[in-house]
Design an enzyme around this catalytic site. Structure first.
Site, PDB file in Angstrom:
ATOM      1  N   CYS A 118       0.724  49.130  43.467  1.00  0.00           N
ATOM      2  CA  CYS A 118       0.377  48.622  42.137  1.00  0.00           C
ATOM      3  C   CYS A 118      -0.864  49.311  41.581  1.00  0.00           C
ATOM      4  CB  CYS A 118       0.107  47.121  42.195  1.00  0.00           C
ATOM      5  SG  CYS A 118       1.577  46.114  42.413  1.00  0.00           S
ATOM      6  N   ARG A 123      -8.438  49.691  45.124  1.00  0.00           N
ATOM      7  CA  ARG A 123      -8.107  48.862  46.282  1.00  0.00           C
ATOM      8  C   ARG A 123      -8.261  49.744  47.521  1.00  0.00           C
ATOM      9  NH1 ARG A 123      -2.437  46.045  44.445  1.00  0.00           N
ATOM     10  NH2 ARG A 123      -2.993  44.346  45.834  1.00  0.00           N
ATOM     11  N   ASP A 126     -11.025  51.262  53.016  1.00  0.00           N
ATOM     12  CA  ASP A 126     -12.211  51.374  53.868  1.00  0.00           C
ATOM     13  C   ASP A 126     -12.292  50.262  54.909  1.00  0.00           C
ATOM     14  OD1 ASP A 126     -12.612  53.244  51.939  1.00  0.00           O
ATOM     15  OD2 ASP A 126     -14.655  52.662  51.429  1.00  0.00           O
TER      16      ASP A 126
END
EC number: 2.5.1.7
Length: 422
Positions: A118, A123, A126
């Site tokens: 998406c 996002r 890490d």
């Protein structure tokens, strides 16, 4: 490219069966990589994202069979032929990163493309990588790929403190820790029902896990995991979405398989807005109490708070509420892309950063609109159900990633909705 035509036509009445959770299934499927014995998942949803994960696992050499019309998945990873998850598949879906922890834990090495999915702000992965590094993994990011290698003797138990709550990072670390040497403690772990479901499945496979559903999960590593049969938990986001249909349109709908504990914070907001939610023997019954919906303020939070994946749908409801509502998005950035499309339908919405102010209008108007992501697409369908005239929602390929037969489920309750092949 397909589109959805919706005609607003008043109340909905009937029953809607709720499928197994997409987000749970997408974590359960990679768990097969932890064992050389079969894993069978029942109550699986029939969605394009599940097919994408199937393709990814098969590209690694796993066997995946879809049975009973896709509601049962039979998986086996007894002989992996590859440990490289290529960009061409991974780019389609962010959940693809969940193959990293299992491959690294079982076989000591993995190469996984940085994921796609998406288009909802940043996002980053890490948190996944730092958790695996804490267990001793050596990671090298180059050419768009994560090159991961476990230390000699395998991953080691560790104390992992997540600086931010992350469902995906919790899932990756949880799976990796099941085969790590020693004890792993995950602190500030995600508490979502999908995490609990994954832990239960892993325990069926022989993992030693305690504390799932709380912010601290403890895993004692074992030498190997076996096979299991596990039912996928009910999809709380699909449940919440269909709970909003009679809330927006009026009427009364029973959601088969729904459980109140999956949507507690969401139900509190529905009650404040004037929506009745009752438990039944088979699920939940939802009805609008009297007259116009009342405005409520909403702030998205990690579970058990109000889910970010229901924010867009809730906005559709509040567009016709009496009064002014404030929605604060605290999980993802850039997650009000549905607002301009709702404005095209006559909604009064102002967006400032992570906050949207919605002033309710008496009626929305049908209009051609465009879906920008999965949850936005269904919010526009819900808005169309309550609008005067016709609404055409384009780019509904987003919809098929997370909702199983949406037009069939709604039309069974009296909605005038159909798919227009593109």
């Amino acid at each position: 490219m397909d589109s959805i035509l919706v005609k607003g036509n008043g109340e909905l009445r009937g029953q809607i069966p709720i499928a197994g959770a997409k987000n749970a299934c997408l974590a359960l499927m990679p768990a097969t990589l932890l064992s050389d014995e079969p894993l069978t998942l029942t109550n699986a949803p029939r969605l394009s994202d599940i097919r994408t994960m199937t393709q990814l696992l098969q590209s690694l050499g796993a066997e995946v069979a879809s049975l009973q019309g896709g509601q049962v998945l039979a998986l086996s990873s007894h002989a992996l032929t590859d440990h490289r998850a290529d960009y061409d598949i991974v780019r389609k879906m962010r959940a693809s990163i969940l193959v990293l922890g299992p491959m690294l834990a079982r076989d000591g090495h993995a190469v996984v493309s940085l994921p796609g999915g998406c288009a909802i702000g940043a996002r980053p992965v890490d948190l996944h990588l730092k958790a695996l590094e804490a267990m001793g993994a050596e990671l090298d990011l180059r050419d768009g790929y994560i090159h991961a290698k476990a230390p000699a003797g395998g991953l080691k138990g560790a104390r992992v403190v997540f600086p931010l709550v992350s469902v995906g990072a919790t899932e990756n670390a949880l799976m990796a820790a099941t085969l790590a040497k020693g004890t792993t403690v995950l602190e500030n772990a995600a508490r979502e029902p999908e995490i609990v479901d994954l832990a239960r499945c892993l325990r069926r496979m022989g993992a030693q896990i305690e504390g799932e559903g709380s912010s601290t999960i403890t895993i004692e590593g074992v030498d190997r995991l076996g096979g299991a049969t596990h039912p996928v938990v009910t999809d709380r986001i699909e449940l919440g979405t269909y709970m909003l249909a009679p809330a927006i349109c009026g009427g009364e709908v029973e959601l088969l398989g729904g459980r109140i504990e999956l949507v507690g914070a969401f139900c509190e907001k529905l009650d404040a807005a004037g929506i009745s939610v009752e438990e039944t023997e088979r699920g939940l019954r939802v009805a609008r109490k009297n007259g116009r919906v009342k405005a409520v303020d909403v702030m998205t939070e990690p579970f058990p708070g109000f889910p970010t994946d229901l924010q867009a749908q809730m906005m559709a409801l509040l567009c016709t509420a009496e009064g002014t509502s404030v929605l604060e998005e605290r999980i993802f950035e850039n997650r009000f892309m549905h607002a301009p499309e709702l404005i095209r339908m006559g909604a009064r919405i102002e967006v400032h950063g992570g906050t949207a102010t919605v002033t309710g209008v008496e009626k929305l108007r049908g209009a051609p609109v465009m879906a920008t992501d999965l949850r936005a697409s269904v919010s526009l369908i819900l808005a169309g159900l309550a609008a005067e005239g016709e609404t055409i929602v384009s780019r509904v390929y987003h919809l098929d990633r997370g909702y199983e037969r949406v037009e069939e489920k709604l039309s069974a309750c009296g909605a005038q909705i159909r798919r227009i092949p593109g």
